[in-house]
Scaffold this active site. Structure first.
Site, PDB file in Angstrom:
ATOM      1  N   ASP A  10     -36.170  36.883  -5.627  1.00  0.00           N
ATOM      2  CA  ASP A  10     -34.826  36.729  -6.164  1.00  0.00           C
ATOM      3  C   ASP A  10     -33.886  37.520  -5.234  1.00  0.00           C
ATOM      4  OD1 ASP A  10     -32.644  36.414  -8.065  1.00  0.00           O
ATOM      5  OD2 ASP A  10     -32.996  38.521  -8.587  1.00  0.00           O
ATOM      6  N   ASP A  12     -29.935  38.478  -6.049  1.00  0.00           N
ATOM      7  CA  ASP A  12     -28.974  39.373  -6.701  1.00  0.00           C
ATOM      8  C   ASP A  12     -29.677  40.356  -7.623  1.00  0.00           C
ATOM      9  OD1 ASP A  12     -26.569  38.217  -5.596  1.00  0.00           O
ATOM     10  OD2 ASP A  12     -27.112  36.446  -6.755  1.00  0.00           O
ATOM     11  N   THR A 125     -27.728  32.001  -6.928  1.00  0.00           N
ATOM     12  CA  THR A 125     -26.453  32.181  -6.241  1.00  0.00           C
ATOM     13  C   THR A 125     -26.232  31.081  -5.189  1.00  0.00           C
ATOM     14  OG1 THR A 125     -24.973  33.935  -5.452  1.00  0.00           O
ATOM     15  CG2 THR A 125     -27.042  33.666  -4.271  1.00  0.00           C
TER      16      THR A 125
HETATM   17  C1  XBP Z   1     -27.610  35.522  -9.825  1.00  0.00           C
HETATM   18  C2  XBP Z   1     -26.507  34.878 -10.501  1.00  0.00           C
HETATM   19  C3  XBP Z   1     -25.411  34.355  -9.703  1.00  0.00           C
HETATM   20  C4  XBP Z   1     -24.499  35.407  -9.138  1.00  0.00           C
HETATM   21  C5  XBP Z   1     -23.228  34.758  -8.678  1.00  0.00           C
HETATM   22  O1  XBP Z   1     -28.775  35.499 -10.661  1.00  0.00           O
HETATM   23  O2  XBP Z   1     -26.506  34.752 -11.695  1.00  0.00           O
HETATM   24  O3  XBP Z   1     -24.641  33.546 -10.536  1.00  0.00           O
HETATM   25  O4  XBP Z   1     -24.177  36.359 -10.102  1.00  0.00           O
HETATM   26  O5  XBP Z   1     -23.462  33.800  -7.714  1.00  0.00           O
HETATM   27  P1  XBP Z   1     -30.241  35.665 -10.063  1.00  0.00           P
HETATM   28  P2  XBP Z   1     -22.586  32.444  -7.658  1.00  0.00           P
HETATM   29  O6  XBP Z   1     -30.303  37.011  -9.408  1.00  0.00           O
HETATM   30  O7  XBP Z   1     -31.164  35.615 -11.245  1.00  0.00           O
HETATM   31  O8  XBP Z   1     -30.483  34.524  -9.119  1.00  0.00           O
HETATM   32  O9  XBP Z   1     -21.185  32.801  -8.025  1.00  0.00           O
HETATM   33  O10 XBP Z   1     -22.705  31.966  -6.228  1.00  0.00           O
HETATM   34  O11 XBP Z   1     -23.203  31.494  -8.659  1.00  0.00           O
HETATM   35 MG    MG Z   2     -31.399  38.728  -9.996  1.00  0.00          MG
END
Ligand code: XBP
Ligand code: MG
Length: 253
Positions: A10, A12, A125
């Site tokens: 993952d 973020d 993301t």
């Molecule tokens: C990441 C997200 C994304 C980011 C924003 O979750 O939820 O939506 O917060 O990115 P994970 P975007 O770590 O579980 O993948 O604005 O590009 O969607």
């Molecule tokens: Mg995450």
């Protein structure tokens, strides 16, 4: 149990603490640039993280926290435009290089590369955001270290749905038994768990209270030789930081 063949990361919250200091300010910059008086502070953003995906998060905000806002006629395009602007601000923030990788991430990725372990990125993301983070932390060619970058709208159902993990495994011609996932949040864990993947969790400030029941190992961070992890759940088998040897043991256990 099959031999471990791939690490699925993952982005973020797992590779870097991008949510509070990257995505959140980028949303606020996009709102300001659009003449909107919306401000997502750290506490509110924590609640908005219940929904993954930036466009989905904007809609959730308007449905639940800002219900008086008069939605324009072309609402879909309005959200899309705001989100594109947010992506531009986010990638600019990444170029400033202010968001480092979390403890142990670079070391584990380097070790995996040295041993020929296959790797993929599996995230909700936007793809441009993944590029911006990797290029500005691991270097210009680092995207190519990952065999698959599964990101954004590639599958319509974002995490916690398992679809993005299933898609990545299919692209790599692997089954869930062949791989292990690294996640930081409840939604991410639900996604990997529903795809039948063993999962190692590294929590962060936003996710420390999340329910990770059923995860193989829950840590505060991957850690380094001189920056040990704290084990929150599971058996680290005497290790003090997450290296490939421990990942293999966890996968085999
Ligand atoms: C990441 C997200 C994304 C980011 C924003 O979750 O939820 O939506 O917060 O990115 P994970 P975007 O770590 O579980 O993948 O604005 O590009 O969607
Ligand atoms: Mg995450």
């Amino acid at each position: 149990m099959a031999t471990l063949q791939a690490l699925l990361f993952d982005v973020d919250g797992t590779l870097a603490d991008t949510e509070r200091d990257g995505h959140r300010p980028a949303f606020n910059m996009a709102f300001e640039a659009a003449g909107l008086d919306w401000i997502w502070d750290e506490a509110l953003y924590g609640e908005l993280l219940a929904v993954t995906g930036g466009k989905e998060r904007i809609r959730y905000y308007l449905e639940k926290f800002n219900t008086h806002f008069n939605k324009p006629d072309d609402y879909d395009n309005f959200v899309k435009g705001l989100h594109e602007s947010k992506t531009d601000f986010y990638t600019l923030l990444m170029q400033e290089g202010k968001i480092p990788l979390r403890s142990g991430v670079e070391r584990l990725i380097a070790e995996a590369r040295a041993e020929g372990m296959r790797m993929a990125v599996v995230t909700t993301t936007t793809p441009a955001n993944v590029t911006a983070l990797l290029v500005n932390t691991l270097g210009p060619d680092s995207e190519s270290w990952f065999e698959v970058i599964a990101a954004g709208d590639i599958v319509p159902a974002k995490k916690p749905a398992p679809d993005i993990y299933i898609w990545a495994l299919e692209q790599m011609n692997l089954t869930a038994d062949d791989a292990i996932a690294f996640e930081d949040s409840f939604n991410g864990f639900k996604s990997s768990q529903s795809a039948d993947l063993k999962t190692i969790i590294t929590i962060n400030e936003y996710t420390k209270e999340d329910d990770f029941g059923g995860a193989e190992l829950v840590l505060n961070q991957m850690g380094e030789t001189d920056d040990a992890f704290i084990v929150l759940d599971g058996d680290a088998q005497g290790h003090t930081y997450l290296d490939l040897a421990l990942v293999r043991k966890i996968h085999a256990s």
